[in-house]
Design a protein around this motif. Structure first.
Motif, short mmCIF file in Angstrom:
data_model
loop_
_atom_site.label_atom_id
_atom_site.label_comp_id
_atom_site.label_asym_id
_atom_site.label_seq_id
_atom_site.Cartn_x
_atom_site.Cartn_y
_atom_site.Cartn_z
N ASP A 1 0.84 -1.21 0.00
CA ASP A 1 0.00 0.00 0.00
C ASP A 1 0.86 1.25 0.00
N HIS A 2 1.94 1.20 0.78
CA HIS A 2 2.75 2.40 0.96
C HIS A 2 3.58 2.75 -0.26
N ILE A 3 4.21 1.72 -0.84
CA ILE A 3 5.10 1.99 -1.98
C ILE A 3 4.35 1.88 -3.30
N ASP A 4 3.10 1.38 -3.23
CA ASP A 4 2.27 1.23 -4.42
C ASP A 4 2.96 0.31 -5.45
N THR A 5 3.33 -0.84 -4.96
CA THR A 5 4.06 -1.83 -5.78
C THR A 5 3.44 -3.19 -5.50
N PRO A 6 3.38 -4.10 -6.50
CA PRO A 6 2.78 -5.42 -6.26
C PRO A 6 3.47 -6.20 -5.14
N LEU A 7 2.68 -7.06 -4.49
CA LEU A 7 3.18 -7.83 -3.34
C LEU A 7 4.42 -8.65 -3.69
N GLY A 8 4.37 -9.32 -4.85
CA GLY A 8 5.50 -10.16 -5.25
C GLY A 8 6.79 -9.36 -5.36
N THR A 9 6.66 -8.14 -5.87
CA THR A 9 7.85 -7.29 -6.03
C THR A 9 8.40 -6.86 -4.67
N VAL A 10 7.47 -6.48 -3.77
CA VAL A 10 7.90 -6.06 -2.44
C VAL A 10 8.61 -7.21 -1.71
N LYS A 11 8.00 -8.41 -1.79
CA LYS A 11 8.61 -9.57 -1.13
C LYS A 11 9.99 -9.86 -1.72
N SER A 12 10.07 -9.70 -3.02
CA SER A 12 11.35 -9.95 -3.69
C SER A 12 12.41 -8.94 -3.26
N TRP A 13 12.03 -7.67 -3.14
CA TRP A 13 12.99 -6.65 -2.68
C TRP A 13 13.53 -7.01 -1.30
N ILE A 14 12.59 -7.38 -0.41
CA ILE A 14 13.02 -7.71 0.96
C ILE A 14 13.91 -8.95 0.94
N ARG A 15 13.43 -9.98 0.24
CA ARG A 15 14.17 -11.26 0.25
C ARG A 15 15.57 -11.07 -0.34
N ARG A 16 15.62 -10.44 -1.51
CA ARG A 16 16.93 -10.26 -2.15
C ARG A 16 17.82 -9.30 -1.35
N GLY A 17 17.19 -8.30 -0.76
CA GLY A 17 17.95 -7.36 0.07
C GLY A 17 18.59 -8.07 1.26
N LEU A 18 17.80 -8.97 1.90
CA LEU A 18 18.33 -9.69 3.07
C LEU A 18 19.44 -10.66 2.65
N VAL A 19 19.23 -11.34 1.53
CA VAL A 19 20.25 -12.29 1.05
C VAL A 19 21.54 -11.54 0.76
N GLN A 20 21.40 -10.39 0.08
CA GLN A 20 22.59 -9.60 -0.26
C GLN A 20 23.27 -9.05 1.00
N LEU A 21 22.44 -8.61 1.95
CA LEU A 21 23.00 -8.10 3.21
C LEU A 21 23.79 -9.18 3.93
N GLN A 22 23.18 -10.38 4.02
CA GLN A 22 23.84 -11.46 4.75
C GLN A 22 25.17 -11.83 4.08
N ARG A 23 25.12 -11.87 2.74
CA ARG A 23 26.33 -12.21 1.99
C ARG A 23 27.42 -11.18 2.28
N CYS A 24 27.03 -9.92 2.27
CA CYS A 24 27.98 -8.83 2.49
C CYS A 24 28.53 -8.86 3.92
N LEU A 25 27.62 -9.13 4.88
CA LEU A 25 28.03 -9.11 6.30
C LEU A 25 28.96 -10.26 6.66
N THR A 26 28.83 -11.38 5.93
CA THR A 26 29.64 -12.55 6.29
C THR A 26 30.95 -12.63 5.50
N VAL A 27 31.15 -11.69 4.60
CA VAL A 27 32.41 -11.71 3.82
C VAL A 27 33.57 -11.32 4.72
#
Lengths: 227, 174
Positions: B148-174
């Motif tokens: 509702d807030h970003i006015d973007t489809p649910l699948g896209t929002v979930k994907s942003w969060i999921r990919r963001g977390l995966v990328q964060l974890q990868r970066c933090l553990t390097v």
């Protein structure tokens, strides 16, 4: 959902800590943490990392009355009064609670504890997958009164341990070993109220209880029913 | 605020030492209040949550151990999970100050002063991933509220969060 997939577990834990995981998905993950060490570790890892985001917000002093109220509460009340957060129950949840309450009341009538405790506030029934009643738990202000059902077939070389998950907390807290027959009284820590408990769990443990301080193998979970 | 600085206060608080508890409050209440008010956008509710969180900390200090991470992270988690509960409660009651539509990310005063690894990793995220993670962390928005807030489809929002977390974890553990 394959919880053995570490990538999935890490993303779920991250979403849990962020707060984007809500409703039944959030509850499922809380239950998973009860039995899955890797889920707990992943959650802790994200808490440690994401909570550093808080450093980016400028501190704001609370008003003086906050501290005064805190001191007043911890000095004058043995148990803090908490705001109970309630969401609108779904029809299935209401039906489930009614059915569970009916089963518990029936069990209460059938089992009739030898030393009934007055002033009962909450009760719980631990059942196996076949819906057989295993333990009846009667909670009042001071104690958990637990009675083993005659339907319980307990392992002689293992113990059964009772745990609780408190609101806002991920780590299960031990309440003690369950009786394999007859009844047993577990003394309740006065520092929490039963309204803080979101879930009870029973784990299978070596004789003497969990060696790690956390559940080894969660067998059953149940919610409290308020009478 | 270093982990070791707060540890003695938590240890003494667990023994019932009210002076140590007061010190713990002095050292952390500003930061915890900021988190609470940022998430709830309402000072009275934020103070109520802060009060409940400190009463919980007083009673649960004996349960803290280093396996739960740093003291401040443990305390932040207590406050944030209370805020998430409060957000859900007030949204059910449809209190205006808690409605996601009022939120503007520009109102989240995020200023990274410290050059930590997390900051460096966050800065490497795509802008949409960063925005979604910020809104979820600082405002407690769920996936559907983010839609509702970003006015973007649910699948896209979930994907942003999921990919963001995966990328964060990868970066933090390097």
């Amino acid at each position: 959902m394959n919880y053995n997939n570490p990538n999935l577990l890490n993303v779920l834990a991250g979403q849990y800590v962020l707060g984007s995981l809500k409703g039944s998905a959030r509850k499922r993950f809380q239950r998973l943490m009860l039995s899955n060490q890797k889920a707990r570790e992943a959650t802790l890892m994200w808490e440690q990392n994401l909570n550093n985001l808080a450093n980016a917000i400028a501190p704001q002093a609370p008003s003086e009355k906050v501290w005064l109220r805190i001191i007043q509460k911890i000095e004058h009340q043995s148990k803090p009064s908490k705001t109970v957060i309630r969401t609108k129950p779904s029809i299935w949840r209401v039906w489930s609670l009614v059915a569970t309450a009916a089963a518990i009341v029936f069990a209460f009538i059938v089992m009739q504890p030898t030393n009934p405790i007055k002033d009962v506030q909450q009760i719980a029934l631990v059942q196996n997958k076949a819906q057989q009643s295993l333990w009846f738990i009667n909670i009042n202000k001071q104690v958990f009164y637990v009675k083993a059902s005659s339907e319980l077939v307990a392992k002689t070389d293992r113990d059964y341990q009772l745990w609780m998950i408190l609101k806002d907390q991920d780590t299960p807290i031990s309440l003690g070993l369950l009786p394999k027959q007859g009844h047993k009284t577990l003394v309740k820590n006065i520092h929490f109220t039963t309204s803080d408990i979101t879930l009870l769990a029973v784990s299978l443990e070596p004789i003497g209880g969990s060696p790690s301080g956390l559940p080894s193998q969660v067998l059953h979970t149940t919610e409290l029913v308020v009478l | 605020m270093e982990h070791d600085d707060l540890l003695p206060y938590v240890y003494l608080t667990a023994q019932g030492d009210k002076q140590a508890f007061a010190k713990l409050y002095q050292q952390t209440s500003g930061k915890l209040m900021a988190i609470s008010i940022t998430m709830l956008s309402n000072r009275a509710h934020a103070e109520e949550v802060l009060q409940e969180a400190f009463i919980k900390i007083w009673h649960n200090a004996s349960e803290y151990n280093s396996s739960k991470g740093s003291v401040i992270s443990w305390m932040i988690s207590i406050v944030r999970y209370r805020c998430l509960d409060a957000l859900r409660y007030y949204k059910v009651r449809k209190e205006q100050s808690m409605v996601a539509g009022d939120i503007d990310e520009r109102n989240i005063a995020v200023h990274y002063d410290e050059n930590t690894k997390l900051v460096s990793c966050i800065e490497q995220l795509q802008p949409q991933q960063k925005q979604a993670i910020h809104l979820a962390y600082y405002k407690g928005l769920s996936h559907s509220e983010l839609v509702d807030h970003i006015d973007t489809p649910l699948g896209t929002v979930k994907s942003w969060i999921r990919r963001g977390l995966v990328q964060l974890q990868r970066c933090l553990t390097v």
